[in-house]
Design a protein around this motif. Sequence first.
Motif, mmCIF file in Angstrom:
data_model
loop_
_atom_site.group_PDB
_atom_site.id
_atom_site.type_symbol
_atom_site.label_atom_id
_atom_site.label_comp_id
_atom_site.label_asym_id
_atom_site.label_seq_id
_atom_site.Cartn_x
_atom_site.Cartn_y
_atom_site.Cartn_z
ATOM 1 N N VAL A 90 64.215 -68.676 -59.211
ATOM 2 C CA VAL A 90 65.000 -69.349 -60.267
ATOM 3 C C VAL A 90 65.001 -70.860 -60.034
ATOM 4 C CG1 VAL A 90 67.350 -69.683 -61.160
ATOM 5 C CG2 VAL A 90 66.462 -67.369 -60.834
ATOM 6 N N ILE A 91 65.288 -71.261 -58.791
ATOM 7 C CA ILE A 91 65.351 -72.703 -58.516
ATOM 8 C C ILE A 91 63.963 -73.328 -58.690
ATOM 9 C CG2 ILE A 91 65.881 -74.454 -56.749
ATOM 10 C CD1 ILE A 91 68.039 -72.491 -55.707
ATOM 11 N N ILE A 118 76.808 -67.129 -54.544
ATOM 12 C CA ILE A 118 77.191 -66.660 -55.873
ATOM 13 C C ILE A 118 78.695 -66.858 -56.017
ATOM 14 C CG2 ILE A 118 77.318 -64.677 -57.462
ATOM 15 C CD1 ILE A 118 74.781 -63.589 -56.154
ATOM 16 N N ASP A 119 79.084 -67.504 -57.096
ATOM 17 C CA ASP A 119 80.494 -67.769 -57.366
ATOM 18 C C ASP A 119 81.219 -66.425 -57.497
ATOM 19 O OD1 ASP A 119 82.925 -68.535 -58.338
ATOM 20 O OD2 ASP A 119 82.115 -69.829 -59.932
ATOM 21 N N THR A 120 82.319 -66.250 -56.764
ATOM 22 C CA THR A 120 83.007 -64.948 -56.824
ATOM 23 C C THR A 120 83.662 -64.710 -58.190
ATOM 24 O OG1 THR A 120 84.839 -65.962 -55.656
ATOM 25 C CG2 THR A 120 83.386 -64.544 -54.362
ATOM 26 N N GLY A 138 71.866 -68.849 -70.287
ATOM 27 C CA GLY A 138 71.259 -69.302 -69.044
ATOM 28 C C GLY A 138 71.464 -70.797 -68.862
ATOM 29 N N HIS A 139 70.958 -71.314 -67.761
ATOM 30 C CA HIS A 139 71.174 -72.713 -67.398
ATOM 31 C C HIS A 139 70.683 -73.693 -68.472
ATOM 32 C CE1 HIS A 139 71.614 -76.190 -64.848
ATOM 33 N NE2 HIS A 139 70.335 -76.495 -65.004
ATOM 34 N N THR A 140 69.609 -73.327 -69.169
ATOM 35 C CA THR A 140 69.065 -74.253 -70.176
ATOM 36 C C THR A 140 69.622 -73.975 -71.571
ATOM 37 O OG1 THR A 140 67.183 -72.832 -70.654
ATOM 38 C CG2 THR A 140 66.878 -74.465 -68.895
ATOM 39 N N GLY A 141 70.580 -73.030 -71.642
ATOM 40 C CA GLY A 141 71.212 -72.747 -72.929
ATOM 41 C C GLY A 141 70.591 -71.585 -73.692
ATOM 42 N N LYS A 142 69.576 -70.971 -73.088
ATOM 43 C CA LYS A 142 68.943 -69.820 -73.774
ATOM 44 C C LYS A 142 69.730 -68.541 -73.494
ATOM 45 C CE LYS A 142 64.095 -71.081 -73.985
ATOM 46 N NZ LYS A 142 62.768 -70.709 -73.519
ATOM 47 N N PRO A 143 69.769 -67.616 -74.448
ATOM 48 C CA PRO A 143 70.406 -66.318 -74.164
ATOM 49 C C PRO A 143 69.566 -65.507 -73.183
ATOM 50 C CG PRO A 143 69.509 -66.362 -76.400
ATOM 51 C CD PRO A 143 69.296 -67.734 -75.830
ATOM 52 N N ILE A 144 70.211 -64.538 -72.552
ATOM 53 C CA ILE A 144 69.527 -63.699 -71.558
ATOM 54 C C ILE A 144 68.715 -62.612 -72.266
ATOM 55 C CG2 ILE A 144 69.946 -61.995 -69.708
ATOM 56 C CD1 ILE A 144 70.425 -65.004 -68.937
ATOM 57 N N LYS A 145 67.446 -62.502 -71.858
ATOM 58 C CA LYS A 145 66.594 -61.448 -72.425
ATOM 59 C C LYS A 145 66.200 -60.400 -71.383
ATOM 60 C CE LYS A 145 62.978 -62.587 -74.828
ATOM 61 N NZ LYS A 145 61.900 -63.461 -75.369
ATOM 62 N N ASN A 146 66.263 -60.832 -70.111
ATOM 63 C CA ASN A 146 65.815 -59.931 -69.040
ATOM 64 C C ASN A 146 66.920 -59.753 -68.009
ATOM 65 O OD1 ASN A 146 63.168 -60.445 -70.186
ATOM 66 N ND2 ASN A 146 63.246 -62.380 -69.057
ATOM 67 N N GLY A 148 64.463 -75.854 -61.305
ATOM 68 C CA GLY A 148 64.538 -77.150 -60.643
ATOM 69 C C GLY A 148 65.877 -77.520 -60.028
ATOM 70 N N THR A 149 66.863 -76.666 -60.083
ATOM 71 C CA THR A 149 68.159 -77.031 -59.507
ATOM 72 C C THR A 149 68.940 -75.788 -59.086
ATOM 73 O OG1 THR A 149 70.360 -77.891 -60.022
ATOM 74 C CG2 THR A 149 69.041 -77.213 -61.894
ATOM 75 N N ASP A 150 69.680 -75.914 -57.983
ATOM 76 C CA ASP A 150 70.465 -74.746 -57.575
ATOM 77 C C ASP A 150 71.726 -74.581 -58.424
ATOM 78 O OD1 ASP A 150 71.707 -76.823 -56.362
ATOM 79 O OD2 ASP A 150 71.445 -76.089 -54.301
ATOM 80 N N GLU A 151 71.961 -75.530 -59.316
ATOM 81 C CA GLU A 151 73.075 -75.346 -60.258
ATOM 82 C C GLU A 151 72.816 -74.163 -61.197
ATOM 83 O OE1 GLU A 151 73.914 -78.989 -62.346
ATOM 84 O OE2 GLU A 151 74.260 -79.990 -60.414
#
Length: 543
Positions: A226-227, A255-257, A140-148, A231-234
């Motif tokens: 999410v934003i 969403i990036d294609t 994810g954006h903060t470097g955590k793996p996806i759990k959900n 805190g960011t749309d990145e």
Amino acid sequence: MPTIPLRDRASWKALERHHAEIRDRHLRELFAEDPGRGERMTAEASGLYLDYSKNRVTGETMRLLTELARESEVEQRRDLMFRGEPINTSEHRAVLHVALRMPKDASLVVDGTDVVAEVHGVLDRMTDFARRVRSGQWKGHTGKPIKNIVNIGIGGSDLGPVMAYEALRHYGRHDLTFRFVSNVDSTDFVEATRDLFADETLFIVCSKTFGTLETLTNARSARDWVIGQLGTDEAIARHFVAVSTNAERVAEFGIDTANMFGFWDWVGGRYSMDSAIGLSTMVAIGPEHFHEMLAGFHEMDEHFRTAPLAENLPVLMGLLTVWYTDFFGAQTVGVMPYEQYLKRFPAYLQQLTMESNGKHVTRDGDPVDYDTGPVYWGEPGTNGQHSFYQLIHQGTRLIPVDLIGFGASLNPLRDHHDLLMANVFAQAQALAFGKTRQEVEDEGTPADVVPHRVMEGNRPTNVLLAERLTPHVLGALVALYEHSVFTQGTIWGVDSFDQWGVELGKVLAGRIAPELESDAEPELDHDSSTNALIRRYRGMKNR
Ligand code: F6P
């Protein structure tokens, strides 16, 4: 399309005469006369065993029904589908969900493109993505793996994924959380995300068109969520992927294609759970199991494509549905899976069957003068037995029922499974043979209670058995119903692959929504009921 209208076909007329002869015959007599029917009136394919002996049919009925399939050109139309001809005439499209499960070394060239190669290109990308999410490599954006993983979609972009997730939960990763958001009712989104953190949540936005109000509304709320937390749309790039046929709209949404998985206009929404729409399924059960499921679909496709009509499971089930719908006047079909994991299967089937065959004109646009798609419904057994089975047993309507059972439980516990399966066999038996007045009286029942306890029987069932619920069996089961729907739709001469009937409501909702949102009292020019309802709602809302 056969030039002879359905009611004028020789086989239809023969079936009408035959129906008059056998409609009052009881399954008790049919079994007494022909003790071998329980073993003979069966068919088997792709790990599924069908016992159709407890239907109100004789060998002659089946011969005539098979003749109806032949005269209705089920085989020719099936071959057109498998060749990629545009059999969805009102939308001028091919109908090629069967290509979604063809093996990698197969090839099907349609309009100069090998669609099987395209399918496997997407499957490979899905496989890579699923492995990255499952291994924690996708961060994810903060470097955590996806759990959900939250699937956002509706109709075919929801019902297949949620049904398959539930059905194959046994094979799924229990350390990942899966949620499915479909309803535009905000409660659906809020409840699905209430206990989740955005930095470890991935949204899969599934929409064939990427224009569906519910899905885009939920996807926008997901983006805000999410934003709002990160805190960011990145963050969008790491927390959203899309599944769609419409790259332009996916990009427009933000969403990036590169994070989009495509499919094609020849996959109908309700036939899409084995396309990229099944991405959540693949993440849940892993690519190997997903491929096993595709192999199950394909095995049933091959059976449908090659087996003689009289031994062809989907054809037999489709013909029996036509028999009850058009000759006995049955309005519904009950589907009761005796397998808790299949609890969403009836809901899935409702879209598959009713969006496909709920049609009132033929493919040529002529009104039909016979009934088409019946209402499908159901609940897992044994729960339904303590709820609505009373009406199936003793009510005034004829309700054919499919009972689905398995040789083994995936979670064996004491004697639960034998008890579960005893109920499958007992229900089929009770529905078919009932209990006569004589039997009730012989039990010493008081005379005034006797009529209440008599069970007429003669209620038809199909029993479907498989060894255990595996990804392969699930694929075969879904393909069985898909092709049964195809068989029915072909006999009725309808386009089973369009769904124009759902459009008007969408257009009207689009007109009414701004009238509800507007601060000023809008000029309403609907009918008096709609005007009054809108005014009342605005009054309630502004209180
Ligand atoms: O409104 C019906 C329908 O078009 C279904 O056929 C389809 O499965 C569903 O809406 C969702 O459509 P989409 O995948 O384009 O969002």
